[in-house]
Design an enzyme around this catalytic site. Structure first.
Site, PDB file in Angstrom:
ATOM      1  N   ASP A  49       0.823  -1.203   0.000  1.00  0.00           N
ATOM      2  CA  ASP A  49       0.000   0.000   0.000  1.00  0.00           C
ATOM      3  C   ASP A  49       0.860   1.257   0.000  1.00  0.00           C
ATOM      4  OD1 ASP A  49      -2.753   1.344   0.572  1.00  0.00           O
ATOM      5  OD2 ASP A  49      -1.390   2.211   2.042  1.00  0.00           O
ATOM      6  N   TYR A  54       2.461  10.436  -0.551  1.00  0.00           N
ATOM      7  CA  TYR A  54       3.478  10.042   0.413  1.00  0.00           C
ATOM      8  C   TYR A  54       4.851  10.500  -0.054  1.00  0.00           C
ATOM      9  CZ  TYR A  54      -0.018   6.830   2.451  1.00  0.00           C
ATOM     10  OH  TYR A  54      -1.135   6.279   3.025  1.00  0.00           O
ATOM     11  N   GLN A 176     -10.110   2.110   3.875  1.00  0.00           N
ATOM     12  CA  GLN A 176      -8.829   2.064   4.588  1.00  0.00           C
ATOM     13  C   GLN A 176      -8.858   3.083   5.733  1.00  0.00           C
ATOM     14  OE1 GLN A 176      -4.229   3.114   3.600  1.00  0.00           O
ATOM     15  NE2 GLN A 176      -5.179   1.648   2.210  1.00  0.00           N
ATOM     16  N   SER A 205      -2.179   1.851  10.878  1.00  0.00           N
ATOM     17  CA  SER A 205      -1.775   2.155  12.248  1.00  0.00           C
ATOM     18  C   SER A 205      -2.315   1.164  13.277  1.00  0.00           C
ATOM     19  CB  SER A 205      -2.188   3.584  12.637  1.00  0.00           C
ATOM     20  OG  SER A 205      -1.484   4.022  13.775  1.00  0.00           O
ATOM     21  N   GLN A 289      11.871  -5.577  11.676  1.00  0.00           N
ATOM     22  CA  GLN A 289      10.533  -5.204  12.122  1.00  0.00           C
ATOM     23  C   GLN A 289       9.474  -5.915  11.285  1.00  0.00           C
ATOM     24  OE1 GLN A 289      10.986  -0.931  11.656  1.00  0.00           O
ATOM     25  NE2 GLN A 289      11.020  -0.634  13.866  1.00  0.00           N
ATOM     26  N   ASN A 293       6.686  -8.540  12.732  1.00  0.00           N
ATOM     27  CA  ASN A 293       5.266  -8.209  12.640  1.00  0.00           C
ATOM     28  C   ASN A 293       4.454  -9.269  11.900  1.00  0.00           C
ATOM     29  OD1 ASN A 293       5.572  -5.834  14.073  1.00  0.00           O
ATOM     30  ND2 ASN A 293       5.797  -4.547  12.260  1.00  0.00           N
TER      31      ASN A 293
END
Length: 331
Positions: A49, A54, A176, A205, A289, A293
């Site tokens: 995504d 961004y 989203q 988030s 990370q 996750n």
């Protein structure tokens, strides 16, 4: 990696999606960003995504470079349109002009002929909804977007768009929103409206900008390199940095240990318990990370553990549907 249907569509997305908001092209150097995407691919993530806005379009460029050479049919690439990408009055919003020009720029930066999911990043009060949905329909007919969705739309906005999508015969499949065990504003209205319309939630988030990792502690300096210490991320995380909330988060540690999870894994697994959630978006500044996750995929939390989380967080949880992100009406 487990996969789920996106809403009532036939499209499958990975339970953990990789997102590059506030990282690629800004907070993270390109080589580190490329390494994170490689780690995501190695761990079975297929859903990626991003958005045109961004890092002022640089995030799409980095993702396009990172995914170059991968089998395109094995990926689900998602991007978004709405926020300003230039200085002109038509460089923003959901007008037909901006929607078409934006997707052409996104396709060029992402190095692909089409995106799997094209999303309206916010609701545009200045453009008739019919104009936006017709533009989306034309992109679907042209094969430049396979499915369409929205991001942070209110329940009534989703309910207004759904019949237009049916009339235009386009696959309107996703929302989203921000969603975590701390931020549950979509539960009362947005999720029911989405379920009626056949939309799945691709949530962002899920670890509340890093707060649910437990790394932020009352009375201690912000960790160096953390999102809260970064100029772009600080304004989004500030609402979570209260003494009461941080204290409650620390009480989640024994619950995570009992479940055999890290704090971050517990937070991601929590959002995935909601049957309306198709995928949880995770970001990363380091490959490790990503690898940690993804271990939240497939985890089942029992009802007793879910109740204990609610008891610990109590009044710190934000539930007000009015807090669903929506820009002010433009003149």
């Amino acid at each position: 990696m487990n996969h789920r249907h996106l809403g009532r569509s036939g499209l499958m997305v990975s339970e953990i999606a990789y997102g590059n908001w506030l990282t690629h092209g800004s907070q993270v150097e390109k080589e580190a960003a490329l390494a994170c995407v490689r780690a995501a691919l190695e761990e079975g993530i297929t859903t990626f995504d991003t958005a045109d806005v961004y890092a002022a379009t640089r995030a799409e460029e980095v993702l396009g470079e990172a995914l170059a050479g991968e089998r395109r049919a094995g990926l689900e690439i998602c991007t978004k349109v709405y926020w300003p990408t230039g200085p002109g009055p038509n460089d923003r919003g959901l007008s037909r002009k901006h929607v078409f020009e934006s997707i052409h720029g996104s396709l060029r930066r992402l190095r692909t002929d089409y995106v799997d999911l094209y999303q309206a990043h916010r609701y545009d009060y200045a453009t008739p909804l019919e104009e936006t949905m017709l533009a989306f329909a034309d992109l679907v007919r042209q094969g430049k977007a396979l499915y369409v969705g929205v991001s942070e739309w209110r329940a009534e906005q989703i309910e207004a768009a759904a019949p237009l999508a049916r009339e235009l015969k386009i696959p309107f499949v996703s929302n989203q929103p921000q969603y975590s065990m701390l931020w549950r504003v979509i539960e009362d209205q947005v999720i029911p409206a989405s379920e009626r319309a056949g939309l799945g939630q691709i949530v962002w988030s899920p670890i509340a900008q890093g707060v649910l990792t437990g790394k932020y502690r009352t009375g201690q300096p912000l960790p160096v390199g953390s999102r809260a210490a970064h100029e772009d991320g600080a304004r989004f995380i500030a609402k979570f940095l209260t003494d009461d909330l941080l204290g409650r988060v620390q009480q989640l540690q024994p619950i995570a240990q009992e479940a055999g999870l890290t704090m971050a894994q517990l937070a991601i697994a929590w959002v995935l318990q909601n049957r309306s959630v198709s995928a949880a978006i995770v970001g990363a500044t380091r490959p490790e990370q990503v690898r940690e996750n993804v271990k939240a995929a497939g985890v089942k939390l029992d009802d007793g553990l879910m109740r204990r989380i609610d008891e610990v967080l109590g009044e710190a949880v934000v539930r007000d549907p009015a807090r669903t992100a929506s820009p002010e009406k433009r003149p």
